[in-house]
Design an enzyme around this catalytic site. Structure first.
Site, PDB file in Angstrom:
ATOM      1  N   ASP A  17       0.862  -1.182   0.000  1.00 49.83           N
ATOM      2  CA  ASP A  17       0.000   0.000   0.000  1.00 49.83           C
ATOM      3  C   ASP A  17       0.899   1.232   0.000  1.00 49.83           C
ATOM      4  OD1 ASP A  17      -2.046  -1.746   0.149  1.00 49.83           O
ATOM      5  OD2 ASP A  17      -2.706  -1.222   2.169  1.00 49.83           O
ATOM      6  N   ASP A  57     -14.067  -6.061  -5.124  1.00 48.16           N
ATOM      7  CA  ASP A  57     -14.180  -6.126  -3.671  1.00 48.16           C
ATOM      8  C   ASP A  57     -15.564  -6.688  -3.362  1.00 48.16           C
ATOM      9  OD1 ASP A  57     -11.704  -4.998  -3.501  1.00 48.16           O
ATOM     10  OD2 ASP A  57     -12.380  -3.005  -2.903  1.00 48.16           O
TER      11      ASP A  57
END
Lengths: 207, 258
Positions: free
Chosen positions: B11, B130
């Site tokens: 990330d 997702d």
């Protein structure tokens, strides 16, 4: 000078950086005259067969690339750069290739398998290459059955099997690299295949 | 035979790795390039950067990170986060990314998948899903697709969305289970198996990895083609090498690289 042909198909930076890492003078260009005068030529590329031929044609690169190959200078095709060498490609219809190597480029076609499911397309990821010839110059210091990185949905079928340098198993046993005189071309991406991919590129630079 | 892939994910925010900086022997633990290099040495099969930069002004920083990474690391690199248009993709690929991962923009305009794959080739268009379980009593389990980093439900059924994106030209699916993400209790086997059997493009399983056994399960029962994890690799709880050794001992084809 190693010249990497830029014809609008994909990321050429990794190939360039790999040669630079070993200190080889290298240039990315779409200039036909620079392609003609290259000591060694690299034709990379990802994408569709027809777009690639159009990309070469629009930039006036077809004859310069063919002439460079015919003149006997070391040539390396990568992925689409392997497929374009062939007579015909069957991606969205039938298209003429550079016709340097006689044969065709066809799509993987897998039947439904009830127990294991179907093999996925594209063939994406790390797979092994088995050597079909001895002493392939650009595979010097590369072990047999090494893993290389592949991303493709089409594969080449040469008419003359003596050009096959390596094969790889994915539903079918397909040609993953050819070697014919000064012509080397890989279906896998040496520039994405870590240590042994880099060794291949270094060997090419040293030819 | 094709090897199952293990993919660490970083990330990145404003050019820095934001979680999991428990790396020993690194000069700069927040430097994505240095961590990418370390994962490269450890035998990662690919790398994924998820750009979570919020401010618009800093969106170009990721391009520089990608450029520097591509100079150091000769393995496939996927970048996701904040991709809105064809131009974003072009810039990332030119900087040295091999694939881009798109979620929200694909849901908002499914034709974008087709445009992007026609322009750059389907092999570099990864669509991220997702998915969150829909609680209910029906026989077949269902999942709903979320966008905007899991904040907004879309009402889309994950299974039919997976089929749609394949038809639109996606080359791969990055499938994250929102229910399992962060739990370290293992991947959502049912979600992965259901989607993987439904489509003919590779599926990368994400969310829930905590132990080496979880990778085995998601490749066998879950039918995944690749598995992605962030925190367990970041926090050095498990090494990529130990995952691969476990898989090989248990008959899963994977690539050991030394």
């Amino acid at each position: 000078m190693i010249v990497i042909v830029d014809y609008g198909m994909g990321n050429l930076r990794s190939v360039e950086k790999a040669f630079e890492r070993f200190g080889f003078p290298v240039k990315v260009t779409d200039n036909p005259s620079e392609v003609i005068h290259a000591e060694k030529l690299v034709l990379p590329g990802v994408g569709a067969f027809r777009d690639a031929m159009d990309g070469l044609r629009q930039r006036g690169l077809i004859e310069p690339v063919k002439n460079s190959i015919r003149s006997g200078k070391p040539f390396l095709g990568i992925c689409l750069g392997l497929q374009l060498l062939f007579s015909k490609g069957y991606e969205d219809g039938e298209h003429e290739g550079l016709n340097i190597i006689s044969g065709k480029v066809v799509r993987f076609d897998f039947p439904e398998n009830k127990t294991n499911g179907r093999l996925k397309i594209p063939h994406m990821g790390w797979n092994q290459i088995s050597f079909m010839k001895k002493r392939i110059p650009i595979l010097s210091n590369v072990p047999n059955n090494v893993y290389m990185y592949f991303v493709h949905s089409y594969y080449v079928c040469p008419d003359d099997e003596s050009v096959i340098a390596t094969k790889t198993e994915y539903g079918v046993c397909f040609t993953s690299m050819i070697w014919y005189k000064n012509i080397y071309a890989t279906q896998f991406h040496p520039e994405k295949s870590q240590e042994f991919g880099l060794t291949l590129l270094k060997n090419f630079g040293n030819l | 035979m094709l090897a199952k892939r293990i993919i660490p994910c970083l990330d990145v925010k404003d050019g820095r790795v934001v979680k999991g900086t428990n790396f020993l022997n690194l000069k700069d633990a927040g430097d994505p390039v240095e961590i990418a290099s370390l994962y490269d040495k450890e035998g990662a099969d690919e790398l994924t950067f998820l750009d979570i930069t919020a401010s618009h002004e800093n969106r170009n920083i990721i391009l520089d990170v990608v450029k520097k990474t591509a100079e150091q690391v000769f393995m496939p690199l996927t970048v996701g986060g904040g991709i809105r248009g064809i131009d974003d993709i072009r810039r990332l690929l030119t900087a040295g990314a091999d694939k881009v991962s798109i979620n929200t923009a694909a849901v908002k305009e499914p034709e974008f998948i087709t445009k992007a794959s026609r322009r750059f080739g389907s092999q570099c268009i990864v669509i991220a899903i997702d998915a969150k379980k829909i609680q209910g009593n029906s026989e077949a389990q269902k999942w709903e697709v979320y966008i905007n980093g899991g904040r907004i439900p879309t009402g889309l059924d994950a299974i039919s969305w997976a089929r749609t994106i394949e038809k639109k030209g996606a080359g791969e699916i990055l499938l994250t289970s929102m229910d399992f993400d962060g739990t370290k209790n293992g991947f959502d086997i049912e979600l992965n198996r259901t989607i993987s059997e439904m489509v003919n493009i590779p599926v990368i399983a994400s969310g829930g990895a905590g132990k080496v056994e979880h990778f085995y399960d998601v490749f066998t029962k879950g039918k995944a083609d690749a598995a992605l994890a962030a925190s367990i690799f970041h926090y050095r709880e498990i090494s990529i090498q130990s995952v691969k050794e476990y898989l090989i001992r248990n008959g899963i084809k994977t690539r050991i690289y030394k």
